[in-house]
Design a protein around this motif. Structure first.
Motif, PDB file in Angstrom:
ATOM      1  N   GLY A 155      21.274  87.001  47.909  1.00 26.16           N
ATOM      2  CA  GLY A 155      22.494  86.303  48.268  1.00 26.16           C
ATOM      3  C   GLY A 155      22.589  84.889  47.767  1.00 26.16           C
ATOM      4  O   GLY A 155      23.107  84.011  48.467  1.00 26.16           O
ATOM      5  N   ALA A 271      34.565  84.727  51.920  1.00 23.61           N
ATOM      6  CA  ALA A 271      33.222  84.180  52.113  1.00 23.61           C
ATOM      7  C   ALA A 271      33.225  83.100  53.194  1.00 23.61           C
ATOM      8  O   ALA A 271      32.327  83.063  54.048  1.00 23.61           O
ATOM      9  N   TYR A 275      30.846  83.307  56.533  1.00 28.42           N
ATOM     10  CA  TYR A 275      29.827  82.287  56.772  1.00 28.42           C
ATOM     11  C   TYR A 275      30.139  81.469  58.026  1.00 28.42           C
ATOM     12  O   TYR A 275      29.228  81.066  58.759  1.00 28.42           O
ATOM     13  N   ASN A 287      21.999  82.907  58.316  1.00 32.67           N
ATOM     14  CA  ASN A 287      21.855  83.094  56.880  1.00 32.67           C
ATOM     15  C   ASN A 287      20.903  82.017  56.397  1.00 32.67           C
ATOM     16  O   ASN A 287      21.074  80.843  56.724  1.00 32.67           O
ATOM     17  N   ARG A 294      24.864  79.602  48.250  1.00 33.84           N
ATOM     18  CA  ARG A 294      25.312  80.832  48.901  1.00 33.84           C
ATOM     19  C   ARG A 294      26.238  81.660  48.008  1.00 33.84           C
ATOM     20  O   ARG A 294      27.156  81.136  47.388  1.00 33.84           O
ATOM     21  N   SER A 295      25.995  82.949  48.000  1.00 28.48           N
ATOM     22  CA  SER A 295      26.813  83.881  47.231  1.00 28.48           C
ATOM     23  C   SER A 295      28.146  84.137  47.931  1.00 28.48           C
ATOM     24  O   SER A 295      28.214  84.241  49.153  1.00 28.48           O
ATOM     25  N   ARG A 296      29.195  84.275  47.110  1.00 24.22           N
ATOM     26  CA  ARG A 296      30.495  84.690  47.641  1.00 24.22           C
ATOM     27  C   ARG A 296      30.603  86.205  47.721  1.00 24.22           C
ATOM     28  O   ARG A 296      31.503  86.731  48.373  1.00 24.22           O
ATOM     29  N   VAL A 299      26.387  88.665  51.244  1.00 16.63           N
ATOM     30  CA  VAL A 299      26.015  87.765  52.335  1.00 16.63           C
ATOM     31  C   VAL A 299      24.952  88.427  53.202  1.00 16.63           C
ATOM     32  O   VAL A 299      25.265  89.249  54.080  1.00 16.63           O
ATOM     33  N   ARG A 334      23.437  92.950  55.454  1.00 19.58           N
ATOM     34  CA  ARG A 334      24.032  92.398  54.247  1.00 19.58           C
ATOM     35  C   ARG A 334      25.460  92.922  54.138  1.00 19.58           C
ATOM     36  O   ARG A 334      25.696  94.123  54.201  1.00 19.58           O
TER      37      ARG A 334
END
Length: 361
Positions: A155, A271, A275, A287, A294-296, A299, A334
């Motif tokens: 992620g 996202a 988050y 997280n 951080r990945s869009r 997650v 995830r």
């Protein structure tokens, strides 16, 4: 039958309009008198599918004319193994920046065909952040530098294109391609398995600067030679025609929805919503990725008590939310929120997370 919101990391959710069009064409494709999976890849009907798919992908990603587009079977992992054979001389160093499981996989696949070197890695920190560019140790004379644009398991995501120095930058965009505008000209090549943002499993695309195809590379069979594949219009052998057709439908859907600029806005909202639910849970969910990395798209998150994991997954499924189990490398949960995941799906997930916390907190 009510379709669930599918958060699977890949094979991943496809847009419902694409699935409905494919359902209609499965029995009879246009005026072909046969299914799209039955017609010849050399026939006029499928050649038009292939031509239109490339044209639409070029429009969607703003691919410059000096870049070739090749469609391949075998997925991104096969491309990883063939990159050094096509673009590196025997014994020539190739640099890898490792930011997660798939970066390590890319290097492992390439290692038998080149002098694969780790230029930087965030593994010591559990792949929770990106290596600082100032810490990279690039090799003199490297054939290329490889990065993984978005790590599906851990992620983390490159939010800015890193500087690769004097070598061409090659990037695995399997899980973030077409999720926002991208300056393709910054790369020597980008590639992606289709099964996350572009279509079904079983086909991948390589977008490569044409001058790189002039590299002699290393001895290889014609089927593994990207110059030969380009010359044969990605049909040196019989291609996965159904997958190619589905990729074309998915790209057309993205264009109809407003293209990458529109999906960038949607993906940022999705996202941020997810988050915020994690960060605002008071520690019930967490997280562990550095905020800036951080990945869009993917997650990963953990419940404060792993003993609740089974109940979370069971109750989520009952609520119409599937594909949330974390990868075995990390455990936990995830949520993959690719382009095809509507905002309503993320809203349903965050609503469920709050209700689950009330019941089990």
């Amino acid at each position: 039958m009510a379709r669930a919101y599918n958060f699977s990391p890949g094979p991943a959710a496809l847009p419902e309009p694409v699935l409905r069009q494919a359902q209609a064409d499965m029995l009879e494709f246009g005026d072909a008198g046969a299914s799209v999976v039955e017609i010849s890849h050399r026939g006029p009907e499928f050649l038009e599918v292939a031509r239109r798919t490339e044209a639409d992908l070029r429009t969607l990603l703003s691919i410059p004319d000096d870049y070739a587009v090749i469609f391949t079977a075998g997925g991104a992992t096969t491309i990883q193994a063939l990159l050094p054979l096509n673009f590196a001389a025997a014994g020539q160093p190739v640099d890898y920046v490792l930011t997660g499981h798939w970066g390590k996989t890319a290097m492992k696949q390439a290692a038998s065909g080149c002098d694969a070197r780790i230029a930087a890695s965030s593994e010591a920190g559990g792949f929770r952040d990106l290596p600082s560019r100032s810490a990279w140790m690039l090799s003199a004379g490297a054939a290329y530098v490889h990065v993984t644009a978005n790590e599906t398991i851990h992620g983390v995501e490159w939010r800015e294109i890193p500087d690769a120095g004097n070598a061409p930058l090659i990037a695995d965009f399997s899980s973030s391609i077409a999720s926002e505008p991208l300056d393709v000209s910054r790369f020597g090549a980008i590639y992606a398995g289709a099964q996350k943002n572009l279509g079904p499993v079983g086909i991948a695309t390589l977008i490569v600067r044409r001058d790189l195809l002039e590299c002699a590379g290393q001895p290889r069979a014609p089927v593994f030679d990207y110059r030969a594949q380009l010359e044969a219009e990605s049909m040196l052998n019989t291609p996965p025609t159904w997958n190619w057709y589905m990729l074309g439908l998915t790209v057309k859907w993205m264009l109809d929805e407003g293209g990458v600029a529109e999906f960038a806005v949607r993906n940022a909202r999705k996202a941020a919503l997810l988050y915020a639910a994690i960060d605002g849970s008071g520690g019930f969910y967490r997280n562990e990725v550095a905020v800036a990395a951080r990945s869009r798209m993917n997650v990963p998150f953990f419940l404060h008590d792993a003993a609740l994991d089974a109940a979370f997954l069971s109750e989520a499924k009952q609520a119409g939310l599937v594909g949330l189990k974390g990868h075995r490398v990390l455990g936990g949960m995830r949520a993959s929120i690719y382009n095809a995941m509507p905002e309503a799906g993320v809203q349903a997930l965050t609503d469920f997370m709050r209700e689950f916390q009330k019941a089990h907190g």
